[in-house]
Design a protein around this motif. Structure first.
Motif, PDB file in Angstrom:
ATOM      1  N   THR A 131      -1.914   9.464  18.800  1.00 60.34           N
ATOM      2  CA  THR A 131      -2.418   9.838  17.597  1.00 60.34           C
ATOM      3  C   THR A 131      -1.976   9.153  16.370  1.00 60.34           C
ATOM      4  O   THR A 131      -0.847   8.727  16.391  1.00 60.34           O
ATOM      5  CB  THR A 131      -2.358  11.177  17.366  1.00 60.34           C
ATOM      6  N   GLU A 132      -2.732   8.986  15.472  1.00 64.52           N
ATOM      7  CA  GLU A 132      -2.435   8.341  14.325  1.00 64.52           C
ATOM      8  C   GLU A 132      -2.481   9.130  12.998  1.00 64.52           C
ATOM      9  O   GLU A 132      -3.618   9.840  12.810  1.00 64.52           O
ATOM     10  CB  GLU A 132      -3.321   6.803  13.927  1.00 64.52           C
ATOM     11  N   ILE A 133      -1.582   9.322  12.294  1.00 63.29           N
ATOM     12  CA  ILE A 133      -1.832  10.073  11.262  1.00 63.29           C
ATOM     13  C   ILE A 133      -1.440   9.259   9.716  1.00 63.29           C
ATOM     14  O   ILE A 133      -0.560   8.484  10.041  1.00 63.29           O
ATOM     15  CB  ILE A 133      -0.846  11.488  10.880  1.00 63.29           C
ATOM     16  N   GLU A 134      -2.060   9.423   8.691  1.00 59.18           N
ATOM     17  CA  GLU A 134      -1.637   8.734   7.452  1.00 59.18           C
ATOM     18  C   GLU A 134      -0.658   9.342   6.594  1.00 59.18           C
ATOM     19  O   GLU A 134      -0.869  10.588   6.446  1.00 59.18           O
ATOM     20  CB  GLU A 134      -2.982   8.522   6.528  1.00 59.18           C
ATOM     21  N   PRO A 188       0.839  -1.142  -0.156  1.00 59.52           N
ATOM     22  CA  PRO A 188       0.176  -0.061   0.236  1.00 59.52           C
ATOM     23  C   PRO A 188       0.802   1.289   0.063  1.00 59.52           C
ATOM     24  O   PRO A 188       1.804   1.045   0.526  1.00 59.52           O
ATOM     25  CB  PRO A 188      -0.672  -0.177   1.209  1.00 59.52           C
ATOM     26  N   PRO A 189       0.452   2.223  -0.628  1.00 56.94           N
ATOM     27  CA  PRO A 189       1.321   3.539  -0.804  1.00 56.94           C
ATOM     28  C   PRO A 189       1.213   4.482   0.651  1.00 56.94           C
ATOM     29  O   PRO A 189       1.730   5.491   1.109  1.00 56.94           O
ATOM     30  CB  PRO A 189       0.658   4.152  -1.750  1.00 56.94           C
ATOM     31  N   ILE A 190       0.132   4.031   1.425  1.00 56.98           N
ATOM     32  CA  ILE A 190       0.007   5.015   2.668  1.00 56.98           C
ATOM     33  C   ILE A 190       0.269   4.058   3.712  1.00 56.98           C
ATOM     34  O   ILE A 190      -0.277   2.977   3.908  1.00 56.98           O
ATOM     35  CB  ILE A 190      -1.519   5.278   2.607  1.00 56.98           C
ATOM     36  N   ALA A 191       0.932   4.537   4.895  1.00 56.97           N
ATOM     37  CA  ALA A 191       0.930   3.972   6.065  1.00 56.97           C
ATOM     38  C   ALA A 191       0.202   4.740   7.263  1.00 56.97           C
ATOM     39  O   ALA A 191       0.381   5.775   7.339  1.00 56.97           O
ATOM     40  CB  ALA A 191       2.455   3.749   6.599  1.00 56.97           C
ATOM     41  N   ARG A 192      -0.095   4.174   8.215  1.00 55.92           N
ATOM     42  CA  ARG A 192      -0.890   4.769   9.484  1.00 55.92           C
ATOM     43  C   ARG A 192       0.278   4.841  10.423  1.00 55.92           C
ATOM     44  O   ARG A 192       0.473   3.963  11.254  1.00 55.92           O
ATOM     45  CB  ARG A 192      -2.280   4.146   9.864  1.00 55.92           C
ATOM     46  N   VAL A 193       0.781   6.209  10.745  1.00 57.47           N
ATOM     47  CA  VAL A 193       2.079   6.279  11.565  1.00 57.47           C
ATOM     48  C   VAL A 193       1.278   6.608  12.914  1.00 57.47           C
ATOM     49  O   VAL A 193       0.444   7.440  13.022  1.00 57.47           O
ATOM     50  CB  VAL A 193       2.944   7.157  11.198  1.00 57.47           C
ATOM     51  N   GLN A 194       1.902   5.862  14.179  1.00 55.78           N
ATOM     52  CA  GLN A 194       1.250   6.312  15.500  1.00 55.78           C
ATOM     53  C   GLN A 194       2.446   6.978  16.041  1.00 55.78           C
ATOM     54  O   GLN A 194       3.514   6.654  16.149  1.00 55.78           O
ATOM     55  CB  GLN A 194       1.152   4.826  16.230  1.00 55.78           C
ATOM     56  N   HIS A 195       1.819   8.011  16.630  1.00 56.02           N
ATOM     57  CA  HIS A 195       2.779   8.952  17.464  1.00 56.02           C
ATOM     58  C   HIS A 195       2.765   8.672  19.078  1.00 56.02           C
ATOM     59  O   HIS A 195       2.021   7.884  19.699  1.00 56.02           O
ATOM     60  CB  HIS A 195       2.509  10.463  17.173  1.00 56.02           C
TER      61      HIS A 195
END
Ligand code: ADP
Ligand code: MG
Length: 722
Positions: A219-222, A208-215
């Protein structure tokens, strides 16, 4: 413009570069141009990569060189740009083709009108045919003009001559049909090459081209996977694909790793386990710590290898290319002779002979022949990659099926190679803990699987080992080092004998425990042995069946080469159904054994796990590495890698290779047969223009689909017999 000013390499997408003819053309266009250092062509992706001296030329100048040949070219700034630019070129060609076909049909229909004829053709028909020809010409003319200016007649020039000649003879319908069918076959070719190309792209789309990064604050941002940094934590939900390679830090799940290994049985994953980009997270919501940037994932490596593999031409491709180089000019010469000689010698009707020579010109196109082989090879390479078999070039795909000798390494290849210490037998009043302490002190410096097992065992027993000095590894034998100023050595039976530290007691203990499930090594000081280690390592469960299948495939010699002790070697060989084996072989002995077979004219395939086997893998005609999920560096040294350590892929590979070669042979035979048949029919006047080109288009289609069949080869074929 793309890239930094110091960039000395640029890649162009070239519209409709589907034929080696066009490559030859471009090569000529670049010859002698200032600042051009190197050219590399990728027929499958329709790209040229130009290395240039930025002080002498630039990308724009390079594009204009390509444009001067009448071909469209655009700068390829990234991968994503390629399918679009390609599609728009294809789309335009398709609409012109449809128009040419439609107008030809209209012309044919109008042919019944009882109106004044123009050159034997009713004028409404002649107009429709003219439109058809013009539509085709719109597409062909720039290329034809470019080639003609260089005095290098290519297919576009030949077709133009054929069409003009046919009009001159008053054969409007034929002229129109030739124009249409030539367009159609061009379009079909680029479509089929595109199909094989898209098969490779489908591998790329696995991640997938997008990852959901957790801080840190939860919080999570794509974000784009390209922007994810090593050490970032990404959240992956059930059913999603892992976006990058990483290590599990939270949760528990199973992963379907088929995209990489070709094996669809899910693998359990818990905290600490490695996961790979493109594989599918089955049931758990998990958090993964990213360990590699997007360009370095196992999947990216696979794609790079497949792309490099298909850019290299195989022996069949080279043969066909060389053939085409002589074929076209030869047919042109014959066509000229057919036009000139008979009327001169026998005083025949020059119109008749002109027509026959035009038919020959149409037949001079080698495209059907030339395109069939790369399509077949690329399909074969891609199908193999999907099955977890990474082949680094068409030549290996073609030749692995011809193997006479398959030599297996034992440890990690025929056996699982993930052993544990099963028993520790102290000798000479040594205590078990002292024995473990010394052994792991030496082994902590080694990367050998035996060393890892001993160190792990010692740690489990709570033993803290002292450091060691002057560590020396003896490949295929063992290792030596100093602990507290005293020399110790650990290794196989042969090593102890050579170092004169073996005693009757150790000799007996080692022989007694050597069997198919155990490897035995001993530790000794510089004068006397201290103890014996029994390591469990069983043959892979599929080893015996795979060896049997290989034998059924007609591989005449199957043997095992190992550095392990005679007893263990004999037992493992027997268990796996391998009739020949060589024990206590050093890496150099393995190379020698392979050279001996090669000297006898046999084609040797070596299958190894990469530890100590790199020289043997390199010495063999083809080296196949057990890839262990693609993480092993051995994939670098081998010609073929098994992404999953599954020996049943070997007989599959042999059959896949033979199928590929059979299809290439069928394709070459068919396209040549069509050529020969129509050349003969043309000379005796039985073939007309539209028949010749229809046969050619038909042949192109048949050989292409025949090649694409390989894309469907999959695991199901594993049960098919040879
Ligand atoms: P194989 O040919 O089975 O893959 P290797 O060539 O790697 O095995 O090693 C051959 C043998 O040498 C091993 O079976 C083992 O007995 C001995 N050996 C090699 N390295 C070590 C080591 N670091 N510690 C103990 N024994 C070793
Ligand atoms: Mg080995």
């Amino acid at each position: 413009m793309m890239g930094a000013p110091h960039n000395t390499q640029t890649t162009l997408q070239v519209a409709g570069m589907d034929c080696p003819d066009e490559i030859e053309e471009l090569r000529r266009a670049f010859a002698g141009q200032a600042g051009i250092l190197d050219l590399s062509f990728n027929l499958m992706r329709s790209t040229i990569t130009v290395s240039f001296d930025p002080s002498a030329t630039d990308s724009e100048q390079i594009i204009s060189i390509v444009l001067a040949t009448g071909t469209k070219a655009t700068l390829l700034s990234d991968r994503a740009a390629s399918p679009n630019s390609q599609d728009s070129g294809e789309g335009k060609a398709l609409s012109l083709t449809v128009m040419a076909g439609f107008c030809t049909a209209v012309g044919l229909a109008l042919g019944w009108l009882p109106v004044v004829a123009f050159h034997n053709t009713p004028w409404p028909s002649a107009i429709a045919y003219s439109i058809a020809i013009a539509a085709a010409w719109w597409h062909i003319a720039p290329k034809a003009w470019g080639a003609a200016r260089r005095f290098r007649p290519d297919m576009n020039v030949l077709m133009t001559i054929a069409v003009v000649g046919a009009i001159g003879l008053g054969e409007w319908f034929e002229a129109s049909t030739v124009a249409f069918l030539f367009m159609l076959s061009n379009w079909l070719e680029s479509w089929s090459v595109g199909r094989a190309r898209r098969a490779i792209q489908s591998l790329m789309e696995l991640a997938p081209p997008i990852a959901r990064v957790q801080h840190g604050d939860g919080t999570e941002i794509e974000v784009d996977t390209g922007e994810v940094e090593v050490g970032n934590r990404v959240v992956v939900k059930p059913g999603e694909k892992f976006p990058l390679d990483g290590r599990m830090v939270e949760g528990r799940t199973s992963a379907n790793q088929a995209p990489i290994t070709g094996e669809s049985i899910p693998v359990n994953k818990t905290v600490g386990d490695e996961v790979f980009a493109g594989t599918i997270n089955q049931e758990g919501a998990v958090v993964v710590e990213v360990t590699k940037p997007v360009g370095d994932t196992v999947l990216a490596g696979v794609i790079r290898l497949v792309e490099e593999a298909q850019a290299r031409s195989s022996p069949s491709e080279r043969f066909v290319d060389r053939f085409a180089l002589y074929y076209t000019p030869a047919v042109i010469v014959v066509a000229i002779l057919v036009f000139v000689l008979p009327p001169l010698v026998a005083g025949g009707d020059s119109g008749t002979w002109l027509y026959r020579s035009l038919v020959l010109l149409v037949i001079a196109c080698p495209c059907a022949l030339v395109i069939s082989t790369p399509v077949t090879i690329v399909s074969g390479l891609t199908a193999a990659a999907r099955n977890g078999v990474l082949i680094k070039g068409g030549e290996y795909l073609e030749s692995v099926g011809k193997a006479d000798v398959i030599a297996f390494d034992k440890t990690g290849t025929l056996t699982r190679g993930r052993p544990i210490v099963e028993r520790v037998i102290p000798i000479n009043n040594t205590t078990v803990s002292r024995l473990l302490e010394l052994a792991s002190a030496v082994e902590q410096r080694s990367e050998h699987w035996i060393a890892e097992a001993i160190v792990a065992h010692a740690r489990k027993e709570g033993i803290v080992s002292p450091p060691c000095d002057n560590y020396i590894a003896f490949a295929g034998k063992g290792a030596k080092a100093q602990v507290d100023g005293k020399t110790y050595l650990i290794g196989n039976h042969r090593f102890l004998e050579e170092e004169n530290t073996c005693t009757e007691e150790v000799h007996r203990a080692m022989l007694e425990h050597e069997d198919c499930h155990h490897t035995v090594v001993a530790l000794s000081s510089d004068d006397s042995p201290l103890g014996v280690f029994l390591l469990a390592d069983s043959p892979r469960k599929e080893a015996r069946d795979s060896v049997e299948e290989l034998r059924a495939c007609g591989v005449s010699t199957i043997l095992m080469l190992t550095g392990d002790n005679e007893g263990t070697a004999r037992a493992v060989a027997q268990e796996c159904g391998v009739t020949e084996y060589r024990a206590e072989f050093l890496p150099a002995d393995k190379v020698q054994a392979i050279e001996d077979y090669k000297a006898r004219g046999q084609r040797v395939v070596m299958v190894g796990d990469g530890i100590n086997d790199a020289p043997a893998l390199a010495a063999a005609h083809i080296g196949i590495a057990m890839g262990d999920g693609g993480t092993d560096a051995s994939l670098e040294t081998a010609d073929i890698g098994l992404m999953k350590d599954d020996l049943r892929k070997l007989p599959w590979l042999i059959r896949h290779s033979r199928r590929t070669r059979a299809i290439i042979a069928q394709n070459i035979a068919l396209s040549l047969a069509v050529k020969v048949l129509f050349a003969a029919l043309a000379v005796i006047g039985l073939a007309n223009l539209w028949m010749a080109i229809a046969a050619d288009t038909g042949a192109s289609l048949v050989v292409t689909f025949n090649g694409l069949r390989l894309l469907r080869s999959n695991d199901r074929d594993m049960s098919v017999s040879c």
